[in-house]
Design an enzyme around this catalytic site. Structure first.
Site, PDB file in Angstrom:
ATOM      1  N   ASP A  40     -10.762 -30.174  -1.602  1.00 45.60           N
ATOM      2  CA  ASP A  40     -12.057 -29.498  -1.668  1.00 45.60           C
ATOM      3  C   ASP A  40     -12.997 -30.235  -2.622  1.00 45.60           C
ATOM      4  O   ASP A  40     -12.540 -30.913  -3.550  1.00 45.60           O
ATOM      5  CB  ASP A  40     -11.875 -28.066  -2.177  1.00 45.60           C
ATOM      6  N   TYR A  68       0.275 -30.058  -7.952  1.00 47.90           N
ATOM      7  CA  TYR A  68      -1.072 -29.718  -8.406  1.00 47.90           C
ATOM      8  C   TYR A  68      -1.004 -29.141  -9.813  1.00 47.90           C
ATOM      9  O   TYR A  68      -0.034 -28.451 -10.175  1.00 47.90           O
ATOM     10  CB  TYR A  68      -1.713 -28.654  -7.506  1.00 47.90           C
ATOM     11  N   ASP A  82     -12.085 -19.182  -5.045  1.00 46.86           N
ATOM     12  CA  ASP A  82     -12.265 -20.130  -6.140  1.00 46.86           C
ATOM     13  C   ASP A  82     -13.615 -19.861  -6.815  1.00 46.86           C
ATOM     14  O   ASP A  82     -14.365 -18.959  -6.415  1.00 46.86           O
ATOM     15  CB  ASP A  82     -12.145 -21.588  -5.666  1.00 46.86           C
ATOM     16  N   ARG A 181      -5.383 -22.005  -3.799  1.00 44.75           N
ATOM     17  CA  ARG A 181      -6.337 -20.886  -3.880  1.00 44.75           C
ATOM     18  C   ARG A 181      -5.694 -19.591  -3.416  1.00 44.75           C
ATOM     19  O   ARG A 181      -5.964 -18.516  -3.953  1.00 44.75           O
ATOM     20  CB  ARG A 181      -7.565 -21.188  -3.029  1.00 44.75           C
TER      21      ARG A 181
END
Length: 297
Positions: A40, A68, A82, A181
């Site tokens: 993203d 991550y 988010d 997310r």
């Protein structure tokens, strides 16, 4: 002539993955560039970029597991799960009454292992030929099907309490297709206070680490992994004789050689160190599932 290879790029926030691909195209002088897995615009971190013939390897890289680091903010839900979305709900004091360390740990435990996850509605998943996030932005309602994913590590490394929120810094190891997310959203929902991401960084894709990546300002002349070196990061290597390499490149099989394969897919490397292709079993034989162009330099 542009040499095929894999380039590791550390994407900054604010750029799309397509923006980075466009910059790589300009830097290396070819349009045949692709990437193995979208990030993203808000997210930073590792993009694995294929150049020329090495784009054929991206199919085998995109499904690799990933790592991550992220910050989850508990206390508010947003339209996008988010910080880029609009806040739609915030937790009141009563909702926080039962949110302590034990509750957070229990919520994380429920989201660890093999789980069923509904992706965020603003994901890049296609619905009837269109990206889900495009449908949402045009005002359409999107309901995505749950999918099985594996979260092998979901660890809190730090936490900070603020006015009406709790921020958790986390590290997540997960299978391809896992949405961080969605983990933030689901943890917040399980605790009854809502949750969303405020930061996301991809640090690993399979055997590739962001520590070896170049920034977008250093693309010109950046070191590129050869197809052989790149393939070795994601699958076992099978050394080949010159004759075997020639036969595989010509579409022939290695008769009765299946026992030499130590995995479903292996990288066949010729005596000169060039990647012949990705090899697989066919009955008792070995064949090439994907051939690389013979000229790789």
């Amino acid at each position: 002539m542009v040499s095929p290879g894999i380039l590791l790029v550390d994407k900054p926030g604010g750029l799309t993955s397509h923006d980075v691909v466009a910059r790589v195209r300009r830097a290396v002088g070819t349009r045949k560039v692709g990437h193995a897995g979208t990030l993203d615009p808000m997210a930073t971190g590792l993009l694995v970029i294929g150049i020329e013939g090495a784009t054929r390897l991206l199919t085998y890289i995109v499904g690799a597991d990933k790592t991550y680091t992220a910050t989850i903010r508990l206390g508010a839900r947003t339209t996008t799960d988010d910080a880029e979305g609009d806040v739609v709900d915030t937790a009141d004091a009563a909702a926080w009454a039962h949110v302590d360390g034990a509750a957070v740990r229990a919520g994380i435990l429920e989201l660890t292992g093999a789980i069923s996850q509904v992706p965020s509605s603003v994901s890049a998943i296609k619905v009837a030929g269109r990206r889900a996030y495009d449908l949402v932005r045009s005002g359409e309602s999107v309901e995505l099907a749950a999918r099985r994913v594996t979260v092998s590590r979901f660890e809190v490394t730090a936490e900070r309490r603020g006015d009406g929120h709790l921020d958790l810094d986390v590290v997540v190891d997960c299978s391809s297709g896992t949405y961080i997310r969605a983990l933030a959203r689901d943890l917040g929902d399980a605790l009854g206070v809502g949750g969303h991401l405020t930061a996301l960084r991809r640090t690993r894709v399979g055997g590739f680490d962001v520590a070896g990546a170049v920034g977008v300002d250093g693309l010109a002349g950046a070191a590129v992994l050869t197809p052989a070196a790149a393939a070795a990061h994601v699958m076992p290597v099978l050394p080949l004789t010159a004759e075997e390499a020639r036969d595989l490149r010509h579409g022939k099989r290695l008769a009765g050689q299946r026992e030499r394969l130590v995995a479903t897919e292996v990288a066949g490397i010729d005596p000169d160190g060039a990647l012949v292709g990705v090899l697989e079993a066919r009955g008792r034989d070995v064949k090439s599932a994907m051939n690389m162009p013979e000229v790789q330099a």
